[in-house]
Design an enzyme around this catalytic site. Structure first.
Site, PDB file in Angstrom:
ATOM      1  N   HIS A  26       0.828  -1.208   0.000  1.00 19.68           N
ATOM      2  CA  HIS A  26       0.000   0.000   0.000  1.00 19.68           C
ATOM      3  C   HIS A  26       0.864   1.260   0.000  1.00 19.68           C
ATOM      4  O   HIS A  26       0.530   2.249  -0.642  1.00 19.68           O
ATOM      5  CB  HIS A  26      -0.902  -0.024   1.240  1.00 19.68           C
ATOM      6  CG  HIS A  26      -2.080   0.883   1.147  1.00 19.68           C
ATOM      7  ND1 HIS A  26      -3.152   0.635   0.351  1.00 19.68           N
ATOM      8  CD2 HIS A  26      -2.344   2.051   1.772  1.00 19.68           C
ATOM      9  CE1 HIS A  26      -4.042   1.608   0.486  1.00 19.68           C
ATOM     10  NE2 HIS A  26      -3.570   2.482   1.333  1.00 19.68           N
TER      11      HIS A  26
ATOM     12  N   HIS B 178     -10.748   2.484  -1.056  1.00 20.72           N
ATOM     13  CA  HIS B 178     -10.916   2.178   0.368  1.00 20.72           C
ATOM     14  C   HIS B 178     -11.706   0.883   0.486  1.00 20.72           C
ATOM     15  O   HIS B 178     -12.674   0.789   1.235  1.00 20.72           O
ATOM     16  CB  HIS B 178     -11.584   3.348   1.099  1.00 20.72           C
ATOM     17  CG  HIS B 178     -10.791   3.823   2.269  1.00 20.72           C
ATOM     18  ND1 HIS B 178     -11.336   4.346   3.399  1.00 20.72           N
ATOM     19  CD2 HIS B 178      -9.453   3.823   2.486  1.00 20.72           C
ATOM     20  CE1 HIS B 178     -10.379   4.658   4.260  1.00 20.72           C
ATOM     21  NE2 HIS B 178      -9.234   4.358   3.724  1.00 20.72           N
TER      22      HIS B 178
END
Lengths: 741, 223
Positions: free
Chosen positions: A53, A99
């Site tokens: 990430h 998300h």
């Protein structure tokens, strides 16, 4: 405070494996980078900063395939958001972010904080956010859990954006069983700025202050970055602690304070960055690394919401609504005064130091002392194994599926009730789409359009992701995603400028999934070159799986375009009876992956036919020139449900109809061949239009006053009342949401 | 006429109101902070929409305690025009300048769309440029817009002509008597859930709100 484990215990017990740091990486850090064993805090920092990430260690080799420059690009990937020149000293700033993992666990907060995070990326660049978009992919609306997740996601996006006063003006929502266990919630934000206010996430100048502003730090979201870098299973279903909680009111104040500082006192500011994934550590380390500086922080000074937080927790917390500033020494109190006016904290938590070391103190002890570049630049890239998925080879050999439609009118009615095609106003009416009074075209059209206040310019924007095509052929599907986004913008009269993306895939350690990532990016990159729309920002979301079942590979394209003259914004709906109707582009037997196939077979299968990107681009640009010349009454790009659905869409909410004669078959009426549009042209301009577009367009009939959709096909006909079709289209989703199962 | 647009923490339609008045109507208008303790020199007050104090506790409930509200109340009592849209309407009811209250929408959801309204009373300083019972369309964008008052108050509002706007087709929030906007008994304070400031420019597709601001800025002969 003592470290939770000694370095030797860490080496022996390997807690880092739970934080998604591999043994190879741990050993490389200890042996090659540090020449000693990292302590507990340091190990935690590495595991967060080296997660996919934050580091893109797996996807980087693939991301390099994207073009990211052209004459208009002022800032490409690597900062909070990308920046594109729109003339007159102005720039448009945009980025999208996924998300998915938080939203799957807690849809309301996951979606809300997704919006909050992307907004901070925009205003940290010095731009005022002017629009939000989303790209949402859910499981089918056939069970109470999914209905709740859909409604909570929509409410989360709405509550955050509405309170911030930023209009949500466009987006997409699709439904497929592959997203049942792993939702995709991608949020995009677009900002506007004067180029002179452009900021960077950087820190330097020995003695300058590192200031923390905004909300206090709590234990929420610890390890959110590594959470997003692992897949779901029933065993880790309790990872709720990794989800953050949003406070849009706090963010509104933070935005106003940051923009006041940037616009009025830029000379006090060296750099500014959002505390996003991996919280304080990623923002501070990236800023120091960018500025080639050293940094020393005292964690006891960090405003904390909870007692007894460890250094590790403070550094990795993903509490929302926080920013990190590097402030010129001597202006600390000035900055504090600005934030105090908004009732916000602004605290000096450290200083820029000589050298390049990253040093942390906590409870009177030094808890971290490492070269800053080891966190940000020395991440081991991972070569990934890849293999063409077996299903693709099989699909190429299987005979093509033939729909064999009997009653095209009945099929059209059924398609309009498919949840991916049906009216989404039940969702987007929960978003304020008009605040800031610049929305020229709001939700429900091909693209959203905003005027740029005080100019004749407009900005068009869209999000597009179609996992079904990418699943069947990653490379062609990737090209189609780009083409669809470009078509959406062209249809409004905008010239595409650049894109942002969210690359949503399954577990990349599966060679077939890495192949999907690689080949879809190849297709997207090729289309980016053809359309001259470089990738200026974006993110990668891997490990979108549930119990070993991956989502369809779903790259989301967020594209922004420039309208030079607001008088030439082209509507989607047909405008006047008597206008000629044209079909732009050729239609083939493109049924693989179509809504028609899903409707009739319950699944998607088959091989995609390639298409000519360059010819599509040329058609689009000739159409754009005709739009700018004032020759076009309406335009709508054809996507899900093909021409049949597209025709219904241009007649909804009008009192008009069409009367057409086509050489297409009933099946082809619903084919989803890429690069097509339906265009209506006033009779006085048809000669010029035909001369300009040549064989790229086919005249198929005219707009009528009858409010009927009347089409003669090669092997049948359609004769449907538009009001009846609109009712089906409007009632489908509210009806599904209300039904008890 | 010099107008103040009040900015509370969390106001977000302040720009829209300012631009409608300043850029579109050419009015003399200024932003004024919630912390201001004087509105001396202002002839009228505009309270924008948004989420003052995050709508925490209850929409408008905290804003009524802001320092500037004492001055807003002083001007209202003195007969100066005071206008509140959306959150501004909620603040005016919380401050006691208008009767009734705004409850959560019946749907329990935020709703943003354009709705049809009837101009019930065109004899006010805010509406004299509309015709009697004219149908107009204005955007709404709220989660707490369901007007409530006890029966006696409702009867009084109706009898006094204080109901200025009514939802004409769909009632989007469950408001009693389809009420979309009301004035105080004196007629100088108007609160409404719809956003006229979002409907003042042809480029945005709707100019039905323009005459509200023009009415305010060009008092009718009777005023």
């Amino acid at each position: 405070m003592k470290q939770a484990m000694t370095p030797e215990e860490i080496k022996a017990q390997k807690p880092y494996l739970d934080w998604s740091l591999s043994e190879r990486e741990y050993n490389y850090i200890a042996e090659e980078l540090l020449g000693r064993l990292p302590n507990y805090t340091e190990t935690g920092l590495y595991s967060a900063m080296w997660s996919e990430h934050c580091s893109y260690k797996k996807s980087k080799p693939v991301l390099r395939l994207f073009p990211n420059k052209n004459a208009r690009v002022l800032q490409g990937p690597g900062e909070g958001a990308g920046v594109v020149d729109i003339d007159d000293g102005q720039a448009v700033v945009f980025k999208a972010e996924s998300h998915n993992h938080p939203s799957t666990v807690e849809p309301y907060q996951g979606a809300a904080t997704g919006v909050g995070g992307i907004l901070r990326d925009i205003f940290s660049m010095g731009a005022r956010p002017i629009a939000s978009l989303d790209s949402l992919h859910f499981g089918e609306l056939d069970n109470p859990t999914m209905k709740m997740k859909v409604q909570d996601t929509v409410k989360g996006i709405g509550d955050y954006g509405n309170c911030m006063g930023i209009p949500t003006i466009a987006g997409e929502t699709t439904f497929d069983p592959c997203y049942s266990g792993n939702l995709l919630v991608n949020a995009m934000s677009v900002g506007l700025m004067d180029q002179k206010h452009l900021q960077k996430g950087t820190a330097n100048g020995i003695g300058n202050a590192v200031m923390y502003v905004g909300a206090k730090t709590g234990r929420d979201g610890i390890h959110g970055a590594t959470f997003a870098s692992a897949d779901f299973s029933d065993e880790n279903a309790t990872q709720r602690s990794a989800v953050q909680v949003g406070d849009p009111f706090m963010e509104k104040l933070l935005m106003e304070a940051c923009l006041e500082l940037i616009e009025q006192h830029a000379d006090w500011l060296v750099g500014i960055q959002d505390m996003g994934a991996a919280g304080i550590v990623s923002s501070s380390a990236e800023m120091a690394s960018e500025g080639q500086a050293g940094m020393e922080l005292n964690l006891d000074l960090v405003p904390q919401r909870e007692p007894n937080m460890s250094a590790y927790e403070i550094m990795l917390s993903e509490s929302q609504e926080r920013m990190l500033l590097c402030v010129v020494k001597g202006h600390e109190a000035d900055v504090q005064a600005i934030f105090k006016n908004y009732d916000l904290e602004a605290v000096v938590i450290g200083r820029i130091t000589a050298g390049h070391d990253y040093v942390l103190h906590h409870d009177g002890q030094e808890v971290c002392h490492i070269p800053v570049s080891t966190l940000t630049d020395d991440v081991l890239e991972e070569a990934s194994e890849e293999r063409e998925p077996a299903r693709l080879k099989a699909a190429k050999q299987a005979p093509a599926w033939v729909p064999g439609i009997k009653d095209a009118g009945a099929t059209l009615r059924q398609l309009l009730a498919q949840s991916t095609i049906a009216d989404k106003s039940v969702f987007f009416e929960q978003y304020d789409s008009m605040v800031r009074t610049s929305t020229v075209v709001g939700p429900g059209s091909d693209a959203g359009v905003l005027r740029v206040r005080g100019t004749r310019k407009g900005l068009a924007m869209t999000t597009d992701g179609n996992g079904r095509f990418v699943y069947l052929d990653p490379e062609i599907g990737g090209k189609m995603a780009l083409t669809e986004a470009a078509a959406n913008l062209i249809a409004t009269g905008a010239e595409p400028l650049a894109i942002t993306d969210c690359l949503n895939y399954g577990d990349p350690t599966d060679p077939e999934i890495f192949w999907e990532l690689h080949h879809s990016v190849m297709g997207m990159a090729e289309a980016c070159r053809v359309f001259d729309t470089p990738v200026i920002s974006g993110n990668v979301s891997l490990y979108n799986e549930n119990n070993g079942q991956a989502i369809h590979p779903t790259p989301m394209v967020g594209m922004v375009g420039l309208i030079k003259n607001l008088d030439r914004v082209i509507p989607m709906a047909a405008q006047h009876a008597g206008d000629a109707v044209y079909l732009l582009g050729q239609t083939g037997d493109d049924f693989a992956g179509s809504e028609l196939q899903k409707l009739l077979t319950g699944d998607i299968a088959g091989a995609l036919a390639d298409f000519d990107l360059q010819a599509t681009r040329d058609n689009f640009h000739r159409l754009l020139a005709e739009m700018q010349a004032g020759h076009i009454a309406s335009a709508h790009d054809l996507a899900e449900g093909g021409l049949g659905v597209g025709l219904a869409e241009i007649l909804f909410k009008t009192e008009l109809g069409v009367n057409l004669t086509l050489t297409l078959t009933k099946d082809q009426f619903f084919a989803e061949t890429a690069g097509r549009m339906i265009v209506t042209v006033p009779v006085e301009h048809t000669a010029a239009f035909e001369a300009a577009l040549g064989t790229a367009v086919t005249k198929v009939g005219e707009v009528t006053n009858s409010h009927w959709l009347q089409v003669r096909l090669a092997d049948g006909q359609v004769n449907e009342n538009v009001q009846a079709l609109q009712t089906i289209w409007e009632e489908a989703i509210p009806c599904q949401l209300k039904s008890k199962d | 006429m010099r107008l103040a647009v009040i900015v509370f923490p969390g106001s977000n339609c302040d720009l829209d109101l300012y631009e409608a008045l300043h850029t579109v109507c050419g009015a003399d208008v200024e932003y004024v902070s919630h912390k201001a303790t004087s509105l001396a020199g202002f002839d009228g007050v505009m309270i924008p929409g948004g989420f003052s104090y995050g709508d925490y506790l209850r929409a408008g409930a905290i804003a009524r305690f802001a320092p500037v509200m004492k001055e807003v109340i002083r001007l209202a009592k003195a007969g100066a025009p005071v206008f509140g849209t959306c959150n501004g309407f909620q603040i005016l009811t919380e401050a006691g300048l208008l009767p009734g209250a705004l409850k959560k929408n019946d749907s329990q959801r935020f709703v943003c769309k354009t709705v049809a309204l009837e101009v019930v009373n065109n004899q006010t300083r805010f509406t004299h440029q509309y015709t009697a019972h004219e149908r107009i369309n204005l955007p709404i964008a709220h989660a707490d817009g369901s007007f409530y008052a006890d029966q006696a108050t409702l009867d009084q509002l109706e009898a006094n002509g204080q109901v200025v706007f009514r939802y004409a087709e769909e009632n989007p929030n469950g408001s009693l008597n389809n009420i979309a906007g009301i004035t105080n008994a004196a007629g100088n304070v108007l609160g409404m859930m719809p956003h006229p400031e979002r409907a003042v420019e042809a480029i945005l597709g709707n100019t039905d709100g323009l005459r509200l601001f023009k009415s305010l800025l060009t008092p009718a002969a009777a005023d």
